[in-house]
Scaffold this active site. Structure first.
Site, mmCIF file in Angstrom:
data_model
loop_
_atom_site.group_PDB
_atom_site.id
_atom_site.type_symbol
_atom_site.label_atom_id
_atom_site.label_comp_id
_atom_site.label_asym_id
_atom_site.label_seq_id
_atom_site.Cartn_x
_atom_site.Cartn_y
_atom_site.Cartn_z
ATOM 1 N N ASP A 8 0.885 -1.181 0.000
ATOM 2 C CA ASP A 8 0.000 0.000 0.000
ATOM 3 C C ASP A 8 0.919 1.227 0.000
ATOM 4 O OD1 ASP A 8 0.927 -0.474 2.641
ATOM 5 O OD2 ASP A 8 -0.795 0.536 3.541
ATOM 6 N N ASP A 12 6.993 4.271 4.190
ATOM 7 C CA ASP A 12 7.920 3.183 4.557
ATOM 8 C C ASP A 12 7.865 2.035 3.549
ATOM 9 O OD1 ASP A 12 5.343 2.683 5.734
ATOM 10 O OD2 ASP A 12 6.234 1.078 6.915
ATOM 11 N N ASN A 158 -0.454 0.304 17.353
ATOM 12 C CA ASN A 158 -0.222 1.710 17.006
ATOM 13 C C ASN A 158 -1.532 2.458 16.712
ATOM 14 O OD1 ASN A 158 -0.573 0.471 14.473
ATOM 15 N ND2 ASN A 158 1.414 1.073 13.666
ATOM 16 N N HIS A 240 9.190 0.040 9.347
ATOM 17 C CA HIS A 240 8.271 -1.101 9.424
ATOM 18 C C HIS A 240 8.437 -2.023 8.214
ATOM 19 C CE1 HIS A 240 5.874 0.678 12.686
ATOM 20 N NE2 HIS A 240 5.739 1.782 11.988
#
Ligand code: RIB
Ligand code: CA
Length: 319
Positions: A8, A12, A158, A240
């Site tokens: 997506d 990152d 998160n 990540h």
């Protein structure tokens, strides 16, 4: 290793693609195709960004657009972390290439037939495409070697106190993957939050005053500012998705334990939570390799090497 990436593409994810490009040019992985999914941003933007990133690293990887929304729930974009364009508001020119005519789900199933027991599915985003593929083809799990996914957590979330963004964006799809029987390596927040860049880590990159360096630095600084706004002190650029790519290349970067993992789909406060049964005698057979420790310094050094290589025009120097 044949890798099919599903992303997506936000900040990152983009750094993850830059990292993978270095590994690909070194012959350490063979990324054969890429699917896209809505997550950080709408799938149209993630498709555009994914095409652009592969173009920027000089690799002609086919990109198939995938699910435009989660299976049941509305999509929660994260433009505050990734920018309105998903790439730190760098507003790059559109990519030259177009996505293929195939849907990302069909691409997964087709490639699993072309490369039986050889294919690693590397997921940087919500698991919508993978979930649908595993349900549509009940034998897919037998043909896929492994799923390596950035997602989940066992020690704290998160987007909620207990849920991580990729799983929280499509818990039903995540559950389909976790119950498919395919071998899974879960690279969750427990390890990704230990691999980050601080402003001082950017010094070697700052010395390179070129367009690539400016682009990569803007990605990193945008994420640092976003994390700062979220309360992280000092500001961090958390790696990540790059770490899950790192584990694809070097599995021994992390120490894993095997657990049975459930994805919560109903809880009012716990939807999207990944629950690892860490009891000595779990009710169900453990199937998921959950990363619990990471050699963070080794990975950050390896990541910086890859980024510097690209910034210095790495692939252009190859015959
Ligand atoms: O929770 C972090 C994950 O959510 C990363 O994959 C990031 O890109 C977002 O998709
Ligand atoms: Ca992502």
């Amino acid at each position: 290793m044949k890798v099919l990436l599903d992303a997506d593409t936000g900040v990152d994810d983009a750094l993850g693609i830059l990292y993978l490009a270095h590994a690909q040019h070194q012959g350490l992985v063979d990324v054969i195709a890429c699917g896209t999914v809505g997550g950080n941003i709408h799938v149209d933007l993630s498709t555009r960004n994914t095409l652009k990133l592969w173009e920027l690293v000089g690799l002609d990887i086919p990109v198939a657009a995938g699910a435009n929304k989660p299976l049941l729930a509305p999509l929660h974009e994260a433009k505050h972390v990734h920018g309105d364009d998903g790439l730190a508001d760098t507003n790059l020119e559109p990519p030259v290439r177009q996505p293929t005519d195939e849907h990302a789900v069909d691409q997964i199933i087709r490639l699993s037939h072309e490369y039986p027991e050889e294919l690693t599915l590397l997921a940087f985003g919500p698991l919508t495409n993978l979930g649908v593929a595993f349900v549509r083809d009940p034998h897919l799990a037998e043909r896929v070697q492994r799923v390596i996914l950035m997602g989940g957590c066992v020690t704290g979330g998160n987007v909620t106190p207990v849920a991580e963004a990729n799983i929280a964006n499509d818990p039903e799809a995540a559950r389909m993957v976790f119950t498919s029987g395919v071998p899974i390596t879960m690279i969750g927040l427990d390890v990704t939050h230990q691999t980050y860049l601080l402003e001082e880590d950017l010094k070697p990159l700052q010395r390179l005053d070129n367009e690539r360096a400016r682009f990569a630095l803007q990605l990193m600084r945008f994420m640092m500012n976003a994390y700062h706004e979220l309360g992280y002190e000092p500001p961090l650029c958390v790696l990540h998705d790059p770490l899950s790519a790192g584990v694809c290349v070097y599995p021994d970067l992390v120490r894993t334990d095997k657990y049975h993992v459930e994805v919560e789909t109903r809880g009012q406060f716990t939807r999207g939570m990944t629950i690892a049964d860490r009891r000595p005698r779990p009710t169900y057979e453990p199937t998921v390799d959950v990363a619990l420790e990471v050699d963070a310094q080794r990975f950050v050094d390896n990541f910086m090497e890859a980024i510097l290589w690209w910034m210095q025009g790495g692939e252009k120097q190859l015959g």
